[in-house]
Design a protein around this motif. Structure first.
Motif, PDB file in Angstrom:
ATOM      1  N   ASP A  81       0.858  -1.180   0.000  1.00  0.00           N
ATOM      2  CA  ASP A  81       0.000   0.000   0.000  1.00  0.00           C
ATOM      3  C   ASP A  81       0.895   1.231   0.000  1.00  0.00           C
ATOM      4  OD1 ASP A  81      -1.840   2.013   0.366  1.00  0.00           O
ATOM      5  OD2 ASP A  81      -2.789   1.122   2.145  1.00  0.00           O
ATOM      6  N   ALA A  82       0.900   1.962  -1.110  1.00  0.00           N
ATOM      7  CA  ALA A  82       1.724   3.170  -1.196  1.00  0.00           C
ATOM      8  C   ALA A  82       1.129   4.317  -0.398  1.00  0.00           C
ATOM      9  CB  ALA A  82       1.895   3.585  -2.662  1.00  0.00           C
ATOM     10  N   ARG A  83      -0.110   4.188   0.032  1.00  0.00           N
ATOM     11  CA  ARG A  83      -0.779   5.149   0.911  1.00  0.00           C
ATOM     12  C   ARG A  83      -0.829   6.551   0.302  1.00  0.00           C
ATOM     13  NH1 ARG A  83       1.758   5.095   6.535  1.00  0.00           N
ATOM     14  NH2 ARG A  83      -0.237   6.108   7.080  1.00  0.00           N
ATOM     15  N   HIS A  84      -1.113   6.608  -0.968  1.00  0.00           N
ATOM     16  CA  HIS A  84      -1.223   7.874  -1.709  1.00  0.00           C
ATOM     17  C   HIS A  84       0.117   8.607  -1.800  1.00  0.00           C
ATOM     18  CE1 HIS A  84      -5.402   6.926  -1.267  1.00  0.00           C
ATOM     19  NE2 HIS A  84      -5.398   7.175   0.022  1.00  0.00           N
ATOM     20  N   GLY A  85       1.198   7.858  -1.631  1.00  0.00           N
ATOM     21  CA  GLY A  85       2.531   8.423  -1.802  1.00  0.00           C
ATOM     22  C   GLY A  85       3.092   8.030  -3.151  1.00  0.00           C
ATOM     23  N   PHE A  86       4.374   8.290  -3.337  1.00  0.00           N
ATOM     24  CA  PHE A  86       5.030   7.960  -4.600  1.00  0.00           C
ATOM     25  C   PHE A  86       5.206   6.453  -4.756  1.00  0.00           C
ATOM     26  CE2 PHE A  86       6.601  12.412  -4.381  1.00  0.00           C
ATOM     27  CZ  PHE A  86       6.199  12.823  -5.639  1.00  0.00           C
ATOM     28  N   ALA A  87       5.298   6.027  -6.011  1.00  0.00           N
ATOM     29  CA  ALA A  87       5.525   4.614  -6.301  1.00  0.00           C
ATOM     30  C   ALA A  87       6.908   4.163  -5.842  1.00  0.00           C
ATOM     31  CB  ALA A  87       5.372   4.366  -7.803  1.00  0.00           C
ATOM     32  N   HIS A  88       7.894   5.036  -5.965  1.00  0.00           N
ATOM     33  CA  HIS A  88       9.278   4.626  -5.722  1.00  0.00           C
ATOM     34  C   HIS A  88       9.538   4.122  -4.297  1.00  0.00           C
ATOM     35  CE1 HIS A  88       9.448   6.851  -9.457  1.00  0.00           C
ATOM     36  NE2 HIS A  88      10.637   6.331  -9.689  1.00  0.00           N
ATOM     37  N   PRO A  89       9.113   4.822  -3.250  1.00  0.00           N
ATOM     38  CA  PRO A  89       9.294   4.264  -1.908  1.00  0.00           C
ATOM     39  C   PRO A  89       8.537   2.958  -1.710  1.00  0.00           C
ATOM     40  CG  PRO A  89       8.847   6.624  -1.790  1.00  0.00           C
ATOM     41  CD  PRO A  89       8.581   6.198  -3.204  1.00  0.00           C
ATOM     42  N   ALA A  90       7.348   2.850  -2.319  1.00  0.00           N
ATOM     43  CA  ALA A  90       6.558   1.630  -2.181  1.00  0.00           C
ATOM     44  C   ALA A  90       7.239   0.457  -2.872  1.00  0.00           C
ATOM     45  CB  ALA A  90       5.163   1.846  -2.754  1.00  0.00           C
ATOM     46  N   ILE A  91       7.752   0.697  -4.063  1.00  0.00           N
ATOM     47  CA  ILE A  91       8.450  -0.362  -4.797  1.00  0.00           C
ATOM     48  C   ILE A  91       9.721  -0.762  -4.063  1.00  0.00           C
ATOM     49  CG2 ILE A  91       9.711  -0.858  -6.937  1.00  0.00           C
ATOM     50  CD1 ILE A  91       7.603   0.920  -8.363  1.00  0.00           C
ATOM     51  N   GLU A  92      10.458   0.217  -3.588  1.00  0.00           N
ATOM     52  CA  GLU A  92      11.691  -0.071  -2.849  1.00  0.00           C
ATOM     53  C   GLU A  92      11.402  -0.913  -1.611  1.00  0.00           C
ATOM     54  OE1 GLU A  92      15.534   2.393  -1.046  1.00  0.00           O
ATOM     55  OE2 GLU A  92      13.581   3.391  -1.205  1.00  0.00           O
ATOM     56  N   ALA A  93      10.368  -0.543  -0.858  1.00  0.00           N
ATOM     57  CA  ALA A  93      10.015  -1.302   0.338  1.00  0.00           C
ATOM     58  C   ALA A  93       9.556  -2.717  -0.014  1.00  0.00           C
ATOM     59  CB  ALA A  93       8.908  -0.572   1.110  1.00  0.00           C
ATOM     60  N   GLY A  94       8.778  -2.834  -1.087  1.00  0.00           N
ATOM     61  CA  GLY A  94       8.332  -4.157  -1.503  1.00  0.00           C
ATOM     62  C   GLY A  94       9.467  -5.036  -1.973  1.00  0.00           C
ATOM     63  N   PHE A  95      10.411  -4.460  -2.709  1.00  0.00           N
ATOM     64  CA  PHE A  95      11.556  -5.229  -3.210  1.00  0.00           C
ATOM     65  C   PHE A  95      12.396  -5.802  -2.066  1.00  0.00           C
ATOM     66  CE2 PHE A  95      12.190  -3.333  -7.762  1.00  0.00           C
ATOM     67  CZ  PHE A  95      10.985  -3.881  -8.143  1.00  0.00           C
ATOM     68  N   ALA A  96      12.441  -5.103  -0.940  1.00  0.00           N
ATOM     69  CA  ALA A  96      13.218  -5.593   0.199  1.00  0.00           C
ATOM     70  C   ALA A  96      12.712  -6.954   0.666  1.00  0.00           C
ATOM     71  CB  ALA A  96      13.146  -4.585   1.346  1.00  0.00           C
ATOM     72  N   GLN A  97      11.447  -7.243   0.412  1.00  0.00           N
ATOM     73  CA  GLN A  97      10.893  -8.562   0.750  1.00  0.00           C
ATOM     74  C   GLN A  97      10.761  -9.458  -0.474  1.00  0.00           C
ATOM     75  OE1 GLN A  97       7.685  -8.749   3.618  1.00  0.00           O
ATOM     76  NE2 GLN A  97       8.003  -6.619   4.240  1.00  0.00           N
ATOM     77  N   LEU A  98      10.490  -8.866  -1.621  1.00  0.00           N
ATOM     78  CA  LEU A  98      10.304  -9.650  -2.841  1.00  0.00           C
ATOM     79  C   LEU A  98      11.588 -10.369  -3.245  1.00  0.00           C
ATOM     80  CD1 LEU A  98       8.253 -10.158  -5.264  1.00  0.00           C
ATOM     81  CD2 LEU A  98       9.548  -8.388  -6.451  1.00  0.00           C
ATOM     82  N   ILE A  99      12.717  -9.706  -3.189  1.00  0.00           N
ATOM     83  CA  ILE A  99      13.972 -10.293  -3.658  1.00  0.00           C
ATOM     84  C   ILE A  99      14.359 -11.537  -2.857  1.00  0.00           C
ATOM     85  CG2 ILE A  99      16.468  -9.881  -3.856  1.00  0.00           C
ATOM     86  CD1 ILE A  99      15.748  -6.986  -4.704  1.00  0.00           C
ATOM     87  N   PRO A 100      14.423 -11.465  -1.522  1.00  0.00           N
ATOM     88  CA  PRO A 100      14.759 -12.699  -0.792  1.00  0.00           C
ATOM     89  C   PRO A 100      13.706 -13.789  -0.936  1.00  0.00           C
ATOM     90  CG  PRO A 100      14.199 -10.917   0.724  1.00  0.00           C
ATOM     91  CD  PRO A 100      14.333 -10.302  -0.624  1.00  0.00           C
TER      92      PRO A 100
END
Length: 332
Positions: A81-100
């Motif tokens: 949930d990007a919470r009406h913020g930018f995509a970039h912080p949301a993608i970065e946070a998601g990748f921290a879990q997606l990659i491992p």
């Protein structure tokens, strides 16, 4: 036209974002994404959109201080949930879990919703490829494309990207393409500069091909390959709205108007560990595939031109229109 050395361009991007209200903790990944776009030679995708990002931060259209929320649906699936913020912080946070997760499970996926323009999608899939994963990504957008035979825009340019990893954290090749013949920014820049556009870029409000950029903006973008391009864009809409939980393009706020309303589009990413699926033969097969292309005179791999631009512009610096530079400096 002013030319910025890379360090100065990086400082300009970061200071414009944070000066407009982006939380400093969200700036590094976002800044590198915009800089990478400009270095790739994609004029209009970096500095041009940065101007809009800063305007939207100040108008309240996007929340620059909110932290995204990542929810694990399973060991290999995530909602962000990007919470009406930018995509970039949301993608970065998601990748921290997606990659491992992808490395542990073999494949993993994540959807992002309540989000914003992800800018150059290939930066994000490239990040996954540098982590050793085969990556597929998509993002939907405000409507600019009418269905073939129609004239009212239903879907956005809806880009889709994939990035193929190479050994040692490199990218073998990368594809990043919209469902349209050209990017929307190409038509918008032509309109802003009072220039005509080539036939095949856009259609007017009646669905007829046009060379008038303003008429194209008032009408619709031409899908790449006709119905095939629209079909790809439709798949992106399914992934990013219906599956990820973002809004349909028809329900999103404007990318360009400072109306204070959130855009709330969606993104979707799939990350695959290629070594397990291939039985260890992935790298050798990809190398053979690449060689079969590059050994042909005049042929080049996808993204080769952008890679060459990065090497050249890292030395030459980045051109920026004087008026645009002044606006961005004023945001700092």
């Amino acid at each position: 036209m002013p030319v910025l050395p890379v360090p100065a361009a990086r400082d300009l991007i970061r200071s414009a974002l944070t000066g407009s209200g982006l939380a400093p903790r969200h700036a590094p990944y976002f800044t590198e994404a915009i800089l990478d776009t400009e270095l790739s030679g994609l004029e209009g995708h970096g500095f041009y959109w940065l101007d809009y990002y800063c305007q939207h931060l100040r108008s309240g259209k996007v929340n620059g201080t909110v932290d995204p929320e990542v929810t694990a649906l399973s060991a290999s699936s995530f909602r962000v949930d990007a919470r009406h913020g930018f995509a970039h912080p949301a993608i970065e946070a998601g990748f921290a879990q997606l990659i491992p997760a992808a490395k542990a499970q073999g494949i993993a996926a994540m959807g992002v919703f309540n989000s914003y323009n992800a800018a150059t999608l290939g930066f994000h899939t490239g990040t996954l490829a540098r982590a050793g994963l085969l990556a597929i990504g998509a993002t939907n957008a405000v409507p600019t494309v009418a269905p073939v035979g129609g004239h009212r825009p239903i879907i956005g340019t809806n880009p889709i990207s994939y990035a193929v990893p190479a050994p040692k954290g490199e990218i073998a090749f990368l594809v990043d393409q919209s469902a349209t013949a050209v990017a929307w920014t190409a038509v918008k820049r032509a309109a802003d500069q009072g220039q005509a556009i080539p036939l095949g870029w856009a259609l007017d409000a009646t669905g007829a091909p046009t060379t008038d950029a303003e008429a194209g903006l008032a009408g619709s973008m031409a899908p790449a390959g006709g119905v095939k391009g629209f079909s790809i864009g439709l798949l992106v809409e399914v992934l990013c709205a219906a599956l990820a939980g973002g809004r349909l393009g028809l329900q999103q706020g404007s990318f360009t108007d400072n109306d204070g309303q959130p855009i709330d589009n969606g993104q979707f990413f799939i990350a695959i560990d290629p070594q397990g699926f291939s039985g260890g033969g992935f790298d050798a097969t990809i190398q053979q595939l690449m060689t079969s292309i590059t050994e042909q005179e005049g042929a080049r791999l996808p993204n080769a031109r952008r890679d060459a631009n990065k090497r050249r512009l890292a030395v030459e610096g980045l051109e920026i229109e004087a008026g645009l530079l002044a606006r961005l400096q004023a945001f700092a």
